[in-house]
Design a protein around this motif. Sequence first.
Motif, mmCIF file in Angstrom:
data_model
loop_
_atom_site.group_PDB
_atom_site.id
_atom_site.type_symbol
_atom_site.label_atom_id
_atom_site.label_comp_id
_atom_site.label_asym_id
_atom_site.label_seq_id
_atom_site.Cartn_x
_atom_site.Cartn_y
_atom_site.Cartn_z
ATOM 1 N N PHE A 36 29.559 110.975 52.923
ATOM 2 C CA PHE A 36 30.647 110.825 51.966
ATOM 3 C C PHE A 36 30.149 110.027 50.767
ATOM 4 C CE2 PHE A 36 33.353 111.753 55.662
ATOM 5 C CZ PHE A 36 34.207 112.687 55.090
ATOM 6 N N PRO A 37 30.330 110.561 49.548
ATOM 7 C CA PRO A 37 29.843 109.848 48.361
ATOM 8 C C PRO A 37 30.457 108.459 48.244
ATOM 9 C CG PRO A 37 30.455 112.116 47.819
ATOM 10 C CD PRO A 37 30.934 111.864 49.219
ATOM 11 N N ALA A 41 27.760 105.674 43.657
ATOM 12 C CA ALA A 41 26.638 106.602 43.806
ATOM 13 C C ALA A 41 26.610 107.578 42.644
ATOM 14 C CB ALA A 41 26.752 107.358 45.124
ATOM 15 N N SER A 42 25.426 108.061 42.331
ATOM 16 C CA SER A 42 25.291 109.070 41.280
ATOM 17 C C SER A 42 25.846 110.385 41.771
ATOM 18 C CB SER A 42 23.819 109.246 40.897
ATOM 19 O OG SER A 42 23.067 109.626 42.028
ATOM 20 N N PRO A 43 26.441 111.196 40.905
ATOM 21 C CA PRO A 43 27.083 112.422 41.338
ATOM 22 C C PRO A 43 26.085 113.467 41.791
ATOM 23 C CG PRO A 43 27.043 112.318 38.958
ATOM 24 C CD PRO A 43 26.546 110.999 39.453
ATOM 25 N N SER A 44 26.501 114.246 42.794
ATOM 26 C CA SER A 44 25.690 115.377 43.248
ATOM 27 C C SER A 44 26.571 116.322 44.013
ATOM 28 C CB SER A 44 24.541 114.899 44.129
ATOM 29 O OG SER A 44 23.826 115.999 44.627
ATOM 30 N N ASN A 45 26.462 117.593 43.723
ATOM 31 C CA ASN A 45 27.240 118.608 44.421
ATOM 32 C C ASN A 45 26.332 119.586 45.148
ATOM 33 O OD1 ASN A 45 29.936 117.870 43.599
ATOM 34 N ND2 ASN A 45 29.251 118.414 41.549
ATOM 35 N N HIS A 46 25.056 119.224 45.316
ATOM 36 C CA HIS A 46 24.111 120.115 45.943
ATOM 37 C C HIS A 46 23.496 119.430 47.153
ATOM 38 C CE1 HIS A 46 24.565 122.646 42.411
ATOM 39 N NE2 HIS A 46 24.357 121.586 41.685
ATOM 40 N N LEU A 47 22.676 120.185 47.886
ATOM 41 C CA LEU A 47 22.094 119.667 49.104
ATOM 42 C C LEU A 47 20.786 118.924 48.852
ATOM 43 C CD1 LEU A 47 22.747 122.685 51.449
ATOM 44 C CD2 LEU A 47 24.125 120.645 51.122
ATOM 45 N N SER A 48 20.267 118.958 47.638
ATOM 46 C CA SER A 48 18.983 118.349 47.344
ATOM 47 C C SER A 48 19.142 116.886 46.945
ATOM 48 C CB SER A 48 18.293 119.116 46.215
ATOM 49 O OG SER A 48 19.130 119.156 45.072
ATOM 50 N N ILE A 49 19.920 116.143 47.732
ATOM 51 C CA ILE A 49 20.118 114.721 47.464
ATOM 52 C C ILE A 49 18.970 113.934 48.092
ATOM 53 C CG2 ILE A 49 21.683 112.785 47.786
ATOM 54 C CD1 ILE A 49 23.911 114.746 48.076
ATOM 55 N N SER A 496 35.335 112.170 48.972
ATOM 56 C CA SER A 496 35.654 110.738 48.916
ATOM 57 C C SER A 496 36.651 110.491 47.786
ATOM 58 C CB SER A 496 34.389 109.911 48.659
ATOM 59 O OG SER A 496 33.483 110.005 49.725
ATOM 60 N N VAL A 497 37.683 109.715 48.072
ATOM 61 C CA VAL A 497 38.649 109.303 47.044
ATOM 62 C C VAL A 497 38.796 107.791 47.136
ATOM 63 C CG1 VAL A 497 40.959 109.623 46.095
ATOM 64 C CG2 VAL A 497 39.862 111.505 47.336
ATOM 65 N N GLN A 506 34.852 112.172 44.465
ATOM 66 C CA GLN A 506 33.596 112.903 44.413
ATOM 67 C C GLN A 506 33.488 113.727 45.689
ATOM 68 O OE1 GLN A 506 30.171 110.485 43.606
ATOM 69 N NE2 GLN A 506 28.730 112.179 43.772
ATOM 70 N N ILE A 507 32.885 114.916 45.608
ATOM 71 C CA ILE A 507 32.771 115.792 46.764
ATOM 72 C C ILE A 507 31.341 116.290 46.885
ATOM 73 C CG2 ILE A 507 33.511 117.843 45.454
ATOM 74 C CD1 ILE A 507 34.878 118.803 48.068
ATOM 75 N N GLN A 508 30.864 116.345 48.115
ATOM 76 C CA GLN A 508 29.531 116.872 48.405
ATOM 77 C C GLN A 508 29.656 118.004 49.411
ATOM 78 O OE1 GLN A 508 26.745 114.257 50.429
ATOM 79 N NE2 GLN A 508 25.408 115.988 50.854
#
Length: 567
Positions: A36-37, A41-49, A496-497, A506-508
């Motif tokens: 959960f973001p 944290a820096s934003p990311s919507n992909h799996l390459s975190i 996460s809210v 933010q959503i991952q």
Amino acid sequence: MFLRLLLRRVLAVLVPLAITSTIYLYLYPLFHACAFPLPDASPSNHLSIPHLSPAFLTTLRHHLSPSPSSASPSDPPIFRLLVLADPQLEGDSSLPKPHEQLPARLSNYYADLRSSLRTKPPSATLSTLRSVLHNLLHDDLPRTFRAARKRLDLLGNDYYLAHIYRTMHWWSAPSHVTVLGDLIGSQWVSEGEFEARGERFWERVFRGGRRVEDHISGVEVLGEDEGWEHRLVNIVGNHDVGYAGDVSRGRMERFERVFGRGEWDVKFQLPSSSSSSSSSSVEGEEGEGETPTIHLINLNSLILDTPALDPAIQASAYEYLNELLDQRSAPVTGDRNRTFTLLLTHLPLHKKEGVCTDAPYFAFHEEDDSQDEPRFYAGGLKEQNHLSEYVSANAVLEGVFGMSGDESVPGGGWGRKGLILTGHDHTGCDVVHFVNRTVEKDEDEDEDKAWGWDAMRYRELGSGLEKEKRMGVPAIREVTMRSMMGEYGGYSGLLSVWFDGEWRYQIQMCAAGVQHVWWAVHVLDTVTGVLLLLVLILHLLGGSGLASGVGVSAGKDTRPRQKTKEQ
């Protein structure tokens, strides 16, 4: 001896491979850095975190030390929603009917042969026997094999979906869970099959989860009722009850009995300590305004478009929607930063062709759709990919969220802050709906209206959190969740809210991989286990002298003996 040596060499390869693949499969959220973001944290919507991201390290820390001595700035947000969509449990509709199954067919063949032996000449009996053998070899046995393979596939699919839910729930530790519709694979199933799929849903796929109680409503304090982490907020899908032209009272009643109410809402407020500490960081706002609140809305959008099979059900849905807007939604003239409206529904909002995989599509029942049991009526809404443009604008964007391009309306048209989560489109989509003041109007639109609703891909807005805020016009994000079915990669969403003077989110996304990976790992583990057992058996037999295959007694001397003079 040769067999034991060969097995050992094979196992030298299989054992490390089986252990490695099993660890990966059952700990896949760690390898994809799913978490959960965090607010910082820096934003990311992909799996390459990166695997050493703060969110990943925080989740890992909570697993290694589940009871920290004091709160930390890097603690997970208080509202963490695990988002799943479209499991679509199949069942007996994909299997042979009872009269087509092998035992029933064999019974019929036996009766035919007995009757032929009693009443017909031998030549006719021989012809009957040849016909029976032909049907067995060409129809019945292949059908039985396909049915057995399908049953195994259904069983494996259930446990594959269960693996996603169990693993993600264990690793991410959500505060809430939702499944965005299409819980089963067909609205046309019988009552018995519906109950069977419901039992599989609760006892196998989402084991440990439970239905949201009917009395849930009103206002709750976040964190006080820990039961929410095990409740499933189930959304009504078209494969559960049908589209508007199919939705009957019976289908709605059985869905709500097994999976929960079709439409309801609840408000989650921050604990008083969290609220005061967050607001105190904003100059001049300490203690002012209403308590920061997340308004979660479960909306049955399937019945909002027309024509409907049962106008009474549709009227009830609009009554609920009007009551929601008039009595329980935050006023658009208030502080929009202190209320976050989270809309959960199945059908995505209207978008022009090319924005997402699914383009707008509507189909209606025709005269020849009627069957022995009337299930719909000619002209009723049969299928849709999106909500209609009218319902999307009036019921959702301007209704639920109170947004408008008319700056003279209350709140200047900015409406309520929030997020829309939908399912249905199995490939997923991420868009922003916004007021477009340069949109071309259709001929039937009001000429005085100088704006219209439009949508664009979220990624086209650049980088950063909540990019829709920077557009300068009323806008709301809609995330259409990719399906958790194996064909689409077994996706989950981690939303996460949190409140930091205003509500942010933010959503991952996290993928388990196609179902073939799940099957391959378990087949590999099974083969490896069988070979290990075989080696153990050979070792035990060899130790007792039964594996050499030479002689009866292990101590018997079988060397050639020299002849004596007497011989």
